[in-house]
Scaffold this motif. Structure first.
Motif, mmCIF file in Angstrom:
data_model
loop_
_atom_site.group_PDB
_atom_site.id
_atom_site.type_symbol
_atom_site.label_atom_id
_atom_site.label_comp_id
_atom_site.label_asym_id
_atom_site.label_seq_id
_atom_site.Cartn_x
_atom_site.Cartn_y
_atom_site.Cartn_z
ATOM 1 N N LEU A 1 -24.702 -4.620 -27.933
ATOM 2 C CA LEU A 1 -25.104 -4.698 -29.439
ATOM 3 C C LEU A 1 -24.790 -5.762 -30.573
ATOM 4 O O LEU A 1 -23.350 -6.203 -29.558
ATOM 5 N N THR A 2 -25.400 -6.494 -30.562
ATOM 6 C CA THR A 2 -24.853 -7.437 -31.847
ATOM 7 C C THR A 2 -23.742 -6.845 -32.897
ATOM 8 O O THR A 2 -22.980 -6.020 -32.983
ATOM 9 N N SER B 1 -29.368 -4.942 -32.167
ATOM 10 C CA SER B 1 -29.068 -5.337 -33.033
ATOM 11 C C SER B 1 -29.852 -4.553 -34.262
ATOM 12 O O SER B 1 -29.104 -4.476 -35.031
ATOM 13 N N ARG B 2 -30.851 -3.387 -33.871
ATOM 14 C CA ARG B 2 -31.356 -2.605 -34.333
ATOM 15 C C ARG B 2 -32.033 -1.531 -33.473
ATOM 16 O O ARG B 2 -32.416 -1.597 -32.256
ATOM 17 N N TYR C 1 -27.793 1.163 -36.439
ATOM 18 C CA TYR C 1 -27.916 2.455 -35.523
ATOM 19 C C TYR C 1 -28.698 3.518 -36.457
ATOM 20 O O TYR C 1 -28.031 4.286 -37.130
ATOM 21 N N ARG D 1 -21.908 -1.074 -36.497
ATOM 22 C CA ARG D 1 -20.872 -1.684 -36.178
ATOM 23 C C ARG D 1 -20.165 -0.773 -36.395
ATOM 24 O O ARG D 1 -19.445 0.015 -34.466
ATOM 25 N N ARG E 1 -29.081 -8.746 -27.106
ATOM 26 C CA ARG E 1 -28.435 -8.088 -27.184
ATOM 27 C C ARG E 1 -29.230 -7.394 -28.710
ATOM 28 O O ARG E 1 -30.318 -7.857 -29.170
ATOM 29 N N VAL F 1 -25.357 -4.706 -35.447
ATOM 30 C CA VAL F 1 -26.567 -4.127 -35.124
ATOM 31 C C VAL F 1 -26.195 -2.854 -36.651
ATOM 32 O O VAL F 1 -25.415 -1.794 -37.038
ATOM 33 N N TYR G 1 -36.927 -0.792 -31.181
ATOM 34 C CA TYR G 1 -35.191 -1.772 -30.987
ATOM 35 C C TYR G 1 -35.654 -3.516 -31.920
ATOM 36 O O TYR G 1 -36.787 -3.518 -31.405
#
Length: 168
Positions: free
Chosen positions: A39-40, A148-149, A45, A67, A146, A43, A136
């Motif tokens: 993950l960034t 980010s979403r 989610y 995050r 990585r 991120v 994604y």
């Protein structure tokens, strides 16, 4: 998709697919620490209620994590005291119909369909089927791609759902 996307190289597309398959495998195998490393720092989610076509603050979501919240969720899963996932469900997912929706100098937006099979051994011992579309946001970093979403639109997201205590 609003227009034709310039194709990425075969190597870039292999790297994108490999990243998505790795992310899925780590989630399936409850390798939360390794999953978190993908993950960034910024991120997002999101598992929306219904389609992901609304402002985040306008309706409820099943999951809407940044995050920090993801890190908290992962720490809870790793304690072994999150009873909704103790022991962890056995899971396997299939990801298909991957499409490159956007690309920029910094990364990609890729979407596909998924089916996830969860053996809910903590509760019913039944196999639950989760299906939907996943989008994604992938970013190039010095350490490789990585995430980010991640937006997970469940097919049955307007129905009452059992717990989503795992990484979907």
């Amino acid at each position: 998709m609003s227009g034709i996307i310039n194709p990425v190289s075969a190597k870039e597309w292999r790297d994108i697919r490999a990243f998505i398959y790795l992310e899925a495998r780590l989630a399936d195998e409850s390798e939360c620490g390794a999953w978190e490393a993908l993950l960034t720092d910024d991120v997002h989610y999101w598992v929306p209620y219904g389609k992901a076509n609304y402002e985040l603050d306008s309706r409820i979501s099943f999951i809407n994590d940044n995050r920090h919240r993801l890190a908290t969720r992962i720490r809870q899963l790793q304690t072994g005291h999150r009873h909704a996932q103790t022991p962890a469900s056995s899971m396997r997912r299939m990801i298909t119909n991957l499409e490159l929706l956007e690309q920029s100098e910094s990364g990609y937006v890729v979407a596909g369909n998924f089916v996830l099979y969860e053996h809910a051994i903590q509760a019913t011992h039944n196999v639950r089927v989760w299906a939907g579309r996943v989008t994604y946001g992938l970013r190039r970093t010095d350490d490789g791609l990585r995430m980010s979403r991640k937006v997970v639109e469940l097919v049955n997201s307007t129905e009452a759902l059992p717990t989503l205590a795992f990484l979907i």
